[in-house]
Design a protein around this motif. Structure first.
Motif, PDB file in Angstrom:
ATOM      1  N   VAL A 172      -1.400 -14.021   5.738  1.00  0.00           N
ATOM      2  CA  VAL A 172      -0.540 -13.744   4.587  1.00  0.00           C
ATOM      3  C   VAL A 172      -0.751 -12.294   4.167  1.00  0.00           C
ATOM      4  CG1 VAL A 172      -0.036 -14.286   2.172  1.00  0.00           C
ATOM      5  CG2 VAL A 172      -0.550 -16.137   3.781  1.00  0.00           C
ATOM      6  N   ILE A 173       0.355 -11.572   3.980  1.00  0.00           N
ATOM      7  CA  ILE A 173       0.300 -10.196   3.479  1.00  0.00           C
ATOM      8  C   ILE A 173       1.026 -10.148   2.149  1.00  0.00           C
ATOM      9  CG2 ILE A 173       0.902  -7.783   3.862  1.00  0.00           C
ATOM     10  CD1 ILE A 173       1.001  -8.330   6.842  1.00  0.00           C
ATOM     11  N   SER A 174       0.331  -9.747   1.086  1.00  0.00           N
ATOM     12  CA  SER A 174       0.963  -9.515  -0.217  1.00  0.00           C
ATOM     13  C   SER A 174       1.352  -8.050  -0.320  1.00  0.00           C
ATOM     14  CB  SER A 174       0.001  -9.854  -1.356  1.00  0.00           C
ATOM     15  OG  SER A 174      -0.195 -11.248  -1.476  1.00  0.00           O
ATOM     16  N   MET A 175       2.546  -7.804  -0.851  1.00  0.00           N
ATOM     17  CA  MET A 175       2.959  -6.434  -1.136  1.00  0.00           C
ATOM     18  C   MET A 175       2.989  -6.254  -2.651  1.00  0.00           C
ATOM     19  SD  MET A 175       6.459  -4.303  -0.278  1.00  0.00           S
ATOM     20  CE  MET A 175       6.374  -4.607   1.469  1.00  0.00           C
ATOM     21  N   PRO A 176       2.236  -5.308  -3.193  1.00  0.00           N
ATOM     22  CA  PRO A 176       2.286  -5.070  -4.639  1.00  0.00           C
ATOM     23  C   PRO A 176       3.715  -4.827  -5.108  1.00  0.00           C
ATOM     24  CG  PRO A 176       0.481  -3.845  -3.644  1.00  0.00           C
ATOM     25  CD  PRO A 176       1.287  -4.410  -2.512  1.00  0.00           C
ATOM     26  N   ARG A 177       4.055  -5.362  -6.274  1.00  0.00           N
ATOM     27  CA  ARG A 177       5.427  -5.267  -6.759  1.00  0.00           C
ATOM     28  C   ARG A 177       5.851  -3.827  -7.038  1.00  0.00           C
ATOM     29  NH1 ARG A 177       5.495  -6.960 -13.177  1.00  0.00           N
ATOM     30  NH2 ARG A 177       3.878  -5.515 -13.853  1.00  0.00           N
ATOM     31  N   ASP A 178       4.868  -2.932  -7.310  1.00  0.00           N
ATOM     32  CA  ASP A 178       5.220  -1.551  -7.617  1.00  0.00           C
ATOM     33  C   ASP A 178       5.103  -0.639  -6.400  1.00  0.00           C
ATOM     34  OD1 ASP A 178       2.499  -1.656  -7.468  1.00  0.00           O
ATOM     35  OD2 ASP A 178       2.103  -0.790  -9.446  1.00  0.00           O
ATOM     36  N   THR A 179       5.159  -1.231  -5.193  1.00  0.00           N
ATOM     37  CA  THR A 179       5.197  -0.429  -3.975  1.00  0.00           C
ATOM     38  C   THR A 179       6.512   0.345  -3.918  1.00  0.00           C
ATOM     39  OG1 THR A 179       3.844  -2.025  -2.768  1.00  0.00           O
ATOM     40  CG2 THR A 179       5.152  -0.498  -1.456  1.00  0.00           C
ATOM     41  N   LEU A 180       6.425   1.635  -3.649  1.00  0.00           N
ATOM     42  CA  LEU A 180       7.619   2.463  -3.505  1.00  0.00           C
ATOM     43  C   LEU A 180       8.067   2.459  -2.054  1.00  0.00           C
ATOM     44  CD1 LEU A 180       6.571   5.535  -5.709  1.00  0.00           C
ATOM     45  CD2 LEU A 180       8.048   3.618  -6.355  1.00  0.00           C
ATOM     46  N   LEU A 181       9.320   2.102  -1.841  1.00  0.00           N
ATOM     47  CA  LEU A 181       9.867   2.119  -0.485  1.00  0.00           C
ATOM     48  C   LEU A 181      11.369   2.318  -0.544  1.00  0.00           C
ATOM     49  CD1 LEU A 181      11.278  -0.876  -0.327  1.00  0.00           C
ATOM     50  CD2 LEU A 181       9.025  -1.617   0.356  1.00  0.00           C
ATOM     51  N   GLN A 182      11.945   2.588   0.619  1.00  0.00           N
ATOM     52  CA  GLN A 182      13.383   2.760   0.734  1.00  0.00           C
ATOM     53  C   GLN A 182      14.023   1.383   0.902  1.00  0.00           C
ATOM     54  OE1 GLN A 182      14.332   6.135   1.006  1.00  0.00           O
ATOM     55  NE2 GLN A 182      16.533   5.759   0.858  1.00  0.00           N
ATOM     56  N   LEU A 287      -1.688 -16.864 -12.288  1.00  0.00           N
ATOM     57  CA  LEU A 287      -0.945 -16.175 -11.233  1.00  0.00           C
ATOM     58  C   LEU A 287      -0.292 -14.887 -11.727  1.00  0.00           C
ATOM     59  CD1 LEU A 287       0.695 -19.328  -9.626  1.00  0.00           C
ATOM     60  CD2 LEU A 287      -1.108 -17.921  -8.612  1.00  0.00           C
ATOM     61  N   ARG A 288      -0.077 -14.769 -13.055  1.00  0.00           N
ATOM     62  CA  ARG A 288       0.598 -13.588 -13.601  1.00  0.00           C
ATOM     63  C   ARG A 288      -0.368 -12.586 -14.240  1.00  0.00           C
ATOM     64  NH1 ARG A 288       5.102 -14.304 -17.526  1.00  0.00           N
ATOM     65  NH2 ARG A 288       5.809 -12.365 -16.579  1.00  0.00           N
ATOM     66  N   THR A 289      -1.642 -12.938 -14.356  1.00  0.00           N
ATOM     67  CA  THR A 289      -2.576 -12.084 -15.098  1.00  0.00           C
ATOM     68  C   THR A 289      -2.854 -10.769 -14.381  1.00  0.00           C
ATOM     69  OG1 THR A 289      -3.670 -13.912 -16.239  1.00  0.00           O
ATOM     70  CG2 THR A 289      -4.949 -11.892 -15.962  1.00  0.00           C
ATOM     71  N   ARG A 290      -2.699  -9.669 -15.113  1.00  0.00           N
ATOM     72  CA  ARG A 290      -3.198  -8.355 -14.699  1.00  0.00           C
ATOM     73  C   ARG A 290      -4.254  -7.880 -15.688  1.00  0.00           C
ATOM     74  NH1 ARG A 290       0.024  -3.992 -14.931  1.00  0.00           N
ATOM     75  NH2 ARG A 290       1.586  -4.985 -16.263  1.00  0.00           N
ATOM     76  N   TYR A 291      -3.893  -7.897 -16.980  1.00  0.00           N
ATOM     77  CA  TYR A 291      -4.815  -7.419 -18.007  1.00  0.00           C
ATOM     78  C   TYR A 291      -6.025  -8.354 -18.081  1.00  0.00           C
ATOM     79  CZ  TYR A 291      -0.995  -4.420 -19.513  1.00  0.00           C
ATOM     80  OH  TYR A 291       0.006  -3.479 -19.550  1.00  0.00           O
ATOM     81  N   GLY A 292      -7.179  -7.796 -17.707  1.00  0.00           N
ATOM     82  CA  GLY A 292      -8.410  -8.575 -17.742  1.00  0.00           C
ATOM     83  C   GLY A 292      -9.031  -8.777 -16.385  1.00  0.00           C
ATOM     84  N   GLU A 294     -10.303  -7.116 -13.101  1.00  0.00           N
ATOM     85  CA  GLU A 294     -10.711  -5.860 -12.466  1.00  0.00           C
ATOM     86  C   GLU A 294     -10.132  -4.656 -13.209  1.00  0.00           C
ATOM     87  OE1 GLU A 294     -10.312  -5.968  -8.237  1.00  0.00           O
ATOM     88  OE2 GLU A 294     -11.530  -7.776  -8.066  1.00  0.00           O
ATOM     89  N   ASP A 295      -9.243  -3.868 -12.545  1.00  0.00           N
ATOM     90  CA  ASP A 295      -8.744  -2.646 -13.164  1.00  0.00           C
ATOM     91  C   ASP A 295      -7.383  -2.837 -13.827  1.00  0.00           C
ATOM     92  OD1 ASP A 295      -7.204  -2.997 -10.949  1.00  0.00           O
ATOM     93  OD2 ASP A 295      -7.422  -0.962 -10.162  1.00  0.00           O
ATOM     94  N   GLY A 296      -6.922  -4.093 -13.939  1.00  0.00           N
ATOM     95  CA  GLY A 296      -5.652  -4.360 -14.604  1.00  0.00           C
ATOM     96  C   GLY A 296      -4.428  -4.016 -13.780  1.00  0.00           C
ATOM     97  N   SER A 297      -4.595  -3.888 -12.467  1.00  0.00           N
ATOM     98  CA  SER A 297      -3.486  -3.488 -11.602  1.00  0.00           C
ATOM     99  C   SER A 297      -2.833  -4.689 -10.939  1.00  0.00           C
ATOM    100  CB  SER A 297      -3.991  -2.535 -10.511  1.00  0.00           C
ATOM    101  OG  SER A 297      -4.809  -3.251  -9.590  1.00  0.00           O
ATOM    102  N   ASP A 298      -1.709  -4.431 -10.302  1.00  0.00           N
ATOM    103  CA  ASP A 298      -1.026  -5.457  -9.522  1.00  0.00           C
ATOM    104  C   ASP A 298      -1.866  -5.862  -8.313  1.00  0.00           C
ATOM    105  OD1 ASP A 298       1.305  -7.084  -9.322  1.00  0.00           O
ATOM    106  OD2 ASP A 298       1.959  -5.881  -7.619  1.00  0.00           O
ATOM    107  N   ILE A 299      -2.741  -4.968  -7.866  1.00  0.00           N
ATOM    108  CA  ILE A 299      -3.627  -5.269  -6.741  1.00  0.00           C
ATOM    109  C   ILE A 299      -4.583  -6.390  -7.129  1.00  0.00           C
ATOM    110  CG2 ILE A 299      -5.232  -4.303  -5.080  1.00  0.00           C
ATOM    111  CD1 ILE A 299      -2.441  -2.959  -5.084  1.00  0.00           C
ATOM    112  N   ALA A 300      -5.152  -6.282  -8.324  1.00  0.00           N
ATOM    113  CA  ALA A 300      -6.074  -7.318  -8.794  1.00  0.00           C
ATOM    114  C   ALA A 300      -5.348  -8.655  -8.946  1.00  0.00           C
ATOM    115  CB  ALA A 300      -6.702  -6.895 -10.116  1.00  0.00           C
TER     116      ALA A 300
END
Length: 555
Positions: A172-182, A287-292, A294-300
């Motif tokens: 399984v590969i997750s792609m962060p939602r804020d990945t910049l791509l064409q 499943l939706r938590t970012r704040y709290g 690790e670093d509060g990112s989409d990666i965490a």
């Protein structure tokens, strides 16, 4: 970037009740996480975790078949009971009617399928999409942000599930939602509206609003070169209803967490240190938590999602929790009603056939990863080298856990005989540009000279800069030119695996890639089939995974 928390063995032996969580019901603005922390309300009872619904087992001596039905794989939770839920034709048709369908691919580029293995099997690639749509009262309540009701949905969770050709392992590969791509050109199948390719890199989650999930599929295929066979999409309400129907899933935090700050940011998730069984709304909060985390990112957040999914698989395999006919029927209703899929998965039978293939994979052979990335401001882009390596492993059906049996590489020689060297027309293009380096000036002319010296006198150099290529490649448009293309590759020492058929060229075309920016002798790089460390792989059997809590969000 804090990366170590997931693997810390900080879980306490005690198991918390899901009712320990809570929140004050406030919401973020925009598409941020939900703030309603109230856990799903269910009666508490003996032998249950997390506030109910988790029966520890069926009657002694129950049929093994029911337990086998539960042996399926991590992410497609919707399909585990579809084969046993139907009580007759009418009910079967009712469930079929629940399933929503959409087009698989809204792009205009086709990607060739993989070559079958010796047994004639091919891998299966399924894109899993979590939509943040606020298109119903229930989704609005769960997602918050009242001002976004009815707005364009975003694909805030994107995971590519790869089932190996021999069906022994899953990646399984997750792609962060804020990945910049064409994002490529997409056409809405409903009204024919054409969405042109994005003018520049944009956040990948915007792809869903360009005609539907088929545009997200098109964006993934264009970025990774991986052909996607199916997609499955679920919204907030779908996650909650299925999490409730399945029962509690154990998750771990290394400290007390309350995902909420003074400005109201956060999902509202509130848990005590250690392991807690979560379900329903609390599962959605996790499943939706970012704040709290690790670093509060989409990666965490992706790490937390991986932990949840792996735990869910282990729970379903270790405990036959759904043997009650009413629970089976309820989960069948919730699962089919929650899903949007492509036509290839658009019936109960097709979903059940898929589950049959998935459930044979042992947790030890499941590998969860996040696309290697590099920060660009507050956003990320695929990490040069590592991201492509991860994509190649999946394209080549190489297990990310490193447990594949190593087989000697073979190169197939074309049955089409090559023409004499001086009769083969070759166009050389300069694709040496990288994300950090410009193209090497005159590179196409230099390589053209090498081919002329070897007798390919009809070779010309394209003076314009071609699209960037990580790896030097020889392309040909039709079968009758395959032998000619292979002759060009052999003359320069380019492996035949880098010779490919493509409708994007009109004749034999050599694209000099970033792996040959200098020198007159091509050095084929040795393939590294290990999963990049930057993919942050998590094995499905790892019971020690525990999310690291930001001290600013503890209590």
């Amino acid at each position: 970037m804090v990366r170590g928390g997931v693997r810390e063995d900080r879980c306490r032996p005690g198991v918390r009740e899901a009712g320990d969580g809570g929140g004050d019901g406030q919401h973020d603005a925009g598409s941020g996480p939900k703030e309603n922390g109230a856990p799903a309300s269910e009666p508490q009872g003996g032998g249950q975790h997390g506030g109910g619904g988790r029966e520890r087992g069926s009657a002694p001596g129950g049929p093994r078949r029911r337990r086998r039905v539960l042996r399926w794989s991590a992410t497609v939770l919707a399909v585990l009971i579809l084969g046993t839920a139907g009580a007759g034709y009418l009910y079967y048709e009712h469930l079929n009617g629940n399933i929503k369908k959409d087009d698989l691919n809204l792009g205009d580029k086709e990607i060739a399928g993989p070559t079958p293995n010796a047994a004639g099997q091919t891998p299966l690639n399924i894109l899993l999409i979590g939509s943040d749509a606020r298109d119903t009262k229930e989704n609005q309540k769960l997602g918050g942000a009242k001002e976004t009701f009815g707005g364009t949905p975003l694909a805030d969770v994107q995971m590519l599930l790869h089932l190996s050709a021999d069906r022994t392992n899953m990646s399984v590969i997750s792609m962060p939602r804020d990945t910049l791509l064409q994002i490529p050109k997409c056409t809405d199948p409903d009204d024919g509206e054409v969405y042109p390719a994005s003018a520049g890199p944009v956040m990948t989650n915007q792809s869903l609003g360009r005609g539907g999930p088929g545009c997200t599929v098109a964006a993934w295929q264009e970025l990774t070169g991986i052909r996607i066979d199916h997609f499955m999409m679920v919204d907030f309400a779908g996650v909650v209803s299925m999490a409730d129907a399945i029962g509690g899933v154990p998750v771990c935090v290394d400290a007390n967490i309350y995902s909420k700050d003074s400005q109201g940011h956060g999902s509202g998730l509130k848990l005590k240190e250690g392991t807690t069984y979560v379900k329903g709304e609390q599962a959605l909060q996790w499943l939706r938590t970012r704040y709290g985390f690790e670093d509060g990112s989409d990666i965490a957040r992706a790490k937390a999602q991986h932990q949840y999914m792996n735990s869910m698989v282990r729970e379903l395999r270790e405990n036959a929790t759904i043997t009650n006919p009413n629970k089976l029927r309820n989960l069948a209703e919730e699962a089919t009603d929650a899903l949007t899929v492509d036509d290839g998965l658009g019936t109960v039978k097709k979903l059940y056939d898929l589950s049959t293939q998935l459930r044979g994979v042992e947790p030890e052979r499941i590998t969860m990863t996040t696309m290697p990335y590099t920060y660009v401001g507050a956003r990320v882009i695929p990490k040069e080298g590592d991201a492509e390596q991860l994509f190649r492993l999946v394209r080549d059906d190489i297990a990310l856990d490193g447990k594949d049996e190593k087989k000697p590489a073979t190169e197939e020689t074309s049955s089409d005989p090559a023409a004499p060297e001086d009769e083969i027309g070759v166009l050389v293009q300069n694709g040496t540009r990288t994300s950090t380096l410009g193209p090497v000036g005159g590179r196409a002319s230099t390589v053209r000279g090498l081919l002329v010296e070897k007798g390919f006198t009809r070779t010309t150099a394209d003076q314009t800069t071609a699209a960037a290529e990580d790896e030097t490649v020889v392309r040909y448009p039709s079968a009758e030119l395959e032998g000619d293309a292979q002759a060009v590759a052999r003359a320069l020492g380019i492996p035949l695996g880098q010779v490919e058929k493509s409708t994007d060229v009109s004749g034999v075309t050599l694209v000099v890639g970033a792996d040959w920016r200098e020198g007159t002798a091509y050095q084929a790089k040795k393939e590294d089939d290990t999963t990049p460390e930057s993919a942050d792989a998590l094995n499905g059997a790892d019971k020690k995974a525990c999310m690291k809590v930001d001290p600013n969000f503890t209590w």
